[in-house]
Every structure is written in C-alpha cells, then in structure tokens.
Scaffold this motif. Structure first.
Motif, mmCIF file in Angstrom:
data_model
loop_
_atom_site.group_PDB
_atom_site.id
_atom_site.type_symbol
_atom_site.label_atom_id
_atom_site.label_comp_id
_atom_site.label_asym_id
_atom_site.label_seq_id
_atom_site.Cartn_x
_atom_site.Cartn_y
_atom_site.Cartn_z
ATOM 1 N N HIS A 6 0.847 -1.185 0.000
ATOM 2 C CA HIS A 6 0.000 0.000 0.000
ATOM 3 C C HIS A 6 0.884 1.237 0.000
ATOM 4 O O HIS A 6 1.925 1.237 0.642
ATOM 5 C CB HIS A 6 -0.857 0.091 1.276
ATOM 6 N N LYS A 7 0.391 2.284 -0.653
ATOM 7 C CA LYS A 7 1.100 3.570 -0.580
ATOM 8 C C LYS A 7 0.057 4.664 -0.615
ATOM 9 O O LYS A 7 -0.932 4.552 -1.366
ATOM 10 C CB LYS A 7 2.005 3.747 -1.801
ATOM 11 N N SER A 8 0.278 5.723 0.127
ATOM 12 C CA SER A 8 -0.680 6.823 0.051
ATOM 13 C C SER A 8 -0.505 7.534 -1.292
ATOM 14 O O SER A 8 0.583 7.514 -1.888
ATOM 15 C CB SER A 8 -0.480 7.795 1.215
ATOM 16 N N LYS A 10 -0.434 10.671 -1.817
ATOM 17 C CA LYS A 10 0.452 11.856 -1.766
ATOM 18 C C LYS A 10 1.938 11.488 -1.880
ATOM 19 O O LYS A 10 2.752 12.323 -2.263
ATOM 20 C CB LYS A 10 0.197 12.692 -0.512
ATOM 21 N N GLU A 11 2.279 10.237 -1.604
ATOM 22 C CA GLU A 11 3.693 9.849 -1.667
ATOM 23 C C GLU A 11 4.287 9.975 -3.074
ATOM 24 O O GLU A 11 5.492 10.122 -3.227
ATOM 25 C CB GLU A 11 3.876 8.408 -1.174
ATOM 26 N N HIS A 51 5.056 5.667 -7.635
ATOM 27 C CA HIS A 51 4.089 4.840 -6.905
ATOM 28 C C HIS A 51 4.483 3.362 -6.942
ATOM 29 O O HIS A 51 4.389 2.655 -5.938
ATOM 30 C CB HIS A 51 2.677 5.023 -7.460
ATOM 31 N N ILE A 132 -3.720 4.516 -1.630
ATOM 32 C CA ILE A 132 -4.655 4.842 -0.551
ATOM 33 C C ILE A 132 -4.966 6.340 -0.568
ATOM 34 O O ILE A 132 -4.071 7.165 -0.311
ATOM 35 C CB ILE A 132 -4.065 4.459 0.837
ATOM 36 N N GLU A 134 -6.541 9.863 0.841
ATOM 37 C CA GLU A 134 -6.723 10.395 2.202
ATOM 38 C C GLU A 134 -7.619 11.634 2.225
ATOM 39 O O GLU A 134 -8.469 11.756 3.086
ATOM 40 C CB GLU A 134 -5.350 10.705 2.825
ATOM 41 N N GLU A 138 -8.906 13.314 -3.152
ATOM 42 C CA GLU A 138 -8.306 12.014 -3.508
ATOM 43 C C GLU A 138 -9.362 10.914 -3.479
ATOM 44 O O GLU A 138 -9.376 10.031 -4.339
ATOM 45 C CB GLU A 138 -7.172 11.673 -2.529
#
Ligand SMILES: CC(=O)SCCNC(=O)CCNC(=O)[C@H](O)C(C)(C)COP(=O)(O)OP(=O)(O)OC[C@H]1O[C@@H](n2cnc3c(N)ncnc32)[C@H](O)[C@@H]1OP(=O)(O)O
Length: 179
Positions: A6-8, A10-11, A51, A132, A134, A138
């Motif tokens: 998983h990665k947000s 915004k990353e 990503h 992901i 937030e 998004e």
C-alpha cells in the motif's frame, strides 16, 4: 526494502514546471497541443514510477480538451497524482495551470487522465501497490476511477459492454446493453 503493498496517493505526487518557448508554439504563438501532451506523459509517468517503483509504460490517454490557447512566455505547472491502482495498471490524474507572470494571472487550462502499466525486468506487467486516498479530493478521484477504467477498456475493445457494471449503474443501461 521490498515493494510495499500500500502507498498513500500523496507519496507519489509530482509537480513539473515548464516555460513556453518559441519552439513549443504554433504560428499563432500558442503552445502546441502535442508539446503539452508530451509534458503530461512525462509528469504522469514519473508519478506512476514513484508509486510502483517500477519502469512504466503508457497504456492509454483519455480525452484532453483545449479550451483556451496557452501563450508564448506562459509558465506551465502540472500536478500529477495516482488516483487508483488496479492490478498492474495505475490511473494518473494531471491538472495543468498556465500562468502569465507579468500580469499576475493564472488559469487552469487542462486536465487529463492517463493509464500506466508497471513492467518487471522482462518487460512483463507486474502488480503494483494499492493507492490509498486520504483527502476528499483524492477519495472522489478514487471513487470515479473504476468507471473511467471500464469506459476506456470498453472503448479499447478490452472489455465487453455487459461486463462494465459500474457504467451500467451510472447510465442505467441494464436494458440497452446486450449481454
Ligand atoms: C512512458 C511512455 O511513453 S511508454 C511508451 C508508450 N507506451 C508503450 O509503448 C506501451 C505499449 N503497450 C504495451 O506494452 C502493452 O500493451 C501493455 C504493457 C500496456 C499491456 O500489455 P498486455 O499484454 O495487454 O497486458 P495485460 O492484458 O496483462 O494488461 C495489463 C494491464 O494493462 C491494462 N491495459 C491494457 N490496455 C489498456 C488500455 N488501452 N487502457 C487502459 N488500460 C489498459 C489492463 O487493463 C491491465 O490492467 P490491470 O493489470 O491493472 O488489470
């Protein structure tokens, strides 16, 4: 460190800035559409690479509208984010602003959705981490991503219209689409 599951969103958020120079314009001194599409491809690919931590290829670009010309000398800012990751593919959304610095004006000129596929060392599609969301924005882009995916896969001939369940529900197409 291994590839995360998983990665947000915004990353992998990516910003790119360009100055519209004479070689980027047509004879009306407007930015060429093809030049903008090139920049959109680059900024979106960087986002998808960040990503997935993979090499990515552009699988498709959704429609891009040019409402107003972008002028020679404008500063172009592009902001790209992954909206949703599927299996091996990711949808990326890009917002584009054109700024005329001497007059202090800035307008949102374009937006676009592009799809990228992550590849392994042998050039085969490989699974990517889930994205992901937030913030409210998004989440809204994430929610819409499934029906945009179905629409583009139907248009590309990769999905049968009757399999596009999300599209059926928004257009209420139960009766019209053949099984
Ligand atoms: C950054 C650049 O400019 S790269 C240069 C331009 N791009 C290219 O050269 C890419 C050329 N195309 C390809 O290499 C291949 O068609 C690929 C990798 C995109 C797809 O390969 P396929 O063998 O069809 O793979 P496969 O059927 O497993 O599909 C892989 C994923 O691509 C997605 N996909 C394939 N075609 C499309 C399309 N037209 N639109 C959206 N997604 C697509 C599939 O839905 C699937 O997504 P999922 O794994 O998340 O469910």
């Amino acid at each position: 460190m291994g590839i995360r599951k998983h990665k947000s969103v915004k990353e992998s958020f990516t910003t790119m800035t360009e100055l519209v120079l004479p070689n980027d314009t047509n004879t009306l001194n407007n930015l060429m559409g093809g030049r903008l599409m090139h920049w959109l491809d680059i900024v979106s690919a960087i986002t998808a690479q960040k990503h997935s931590n993979r090499i990515v290829v552009t699988a498709s670009v959704d429609n891009i509208s040019f409402k107003q010309g972008i002028k020679l000398g404008n500063v172009i800012t592009m902001e790209a984010q992954v909206t949703r990751a599927f299996n091996t593919s990711m949808e990326v959304h890009v917002n584009v602003w054109a700024e005329d610095i001497p007059s202090g004006t800035k307008m949102k000129s374009n937006e676009a959705f592009l799809t990228f596929v992550a590849l392994d060392q042998d050039g085969k599609p490989v699974d990517v981490p889930e994205a992901i969301p937030e913030t409210d924005e998004e989440n809204s882009l994430y929610e819409g991503a499934l029906r945009r995916r179905q629409l583009r896969l139907v248009l590309a001939g990769r999905m049968k219209p009757h399999e596009a369940k999300e599209l059926k529900s928004i257009f209420n197409l139960e009766e019209q689409l053949p099984e």
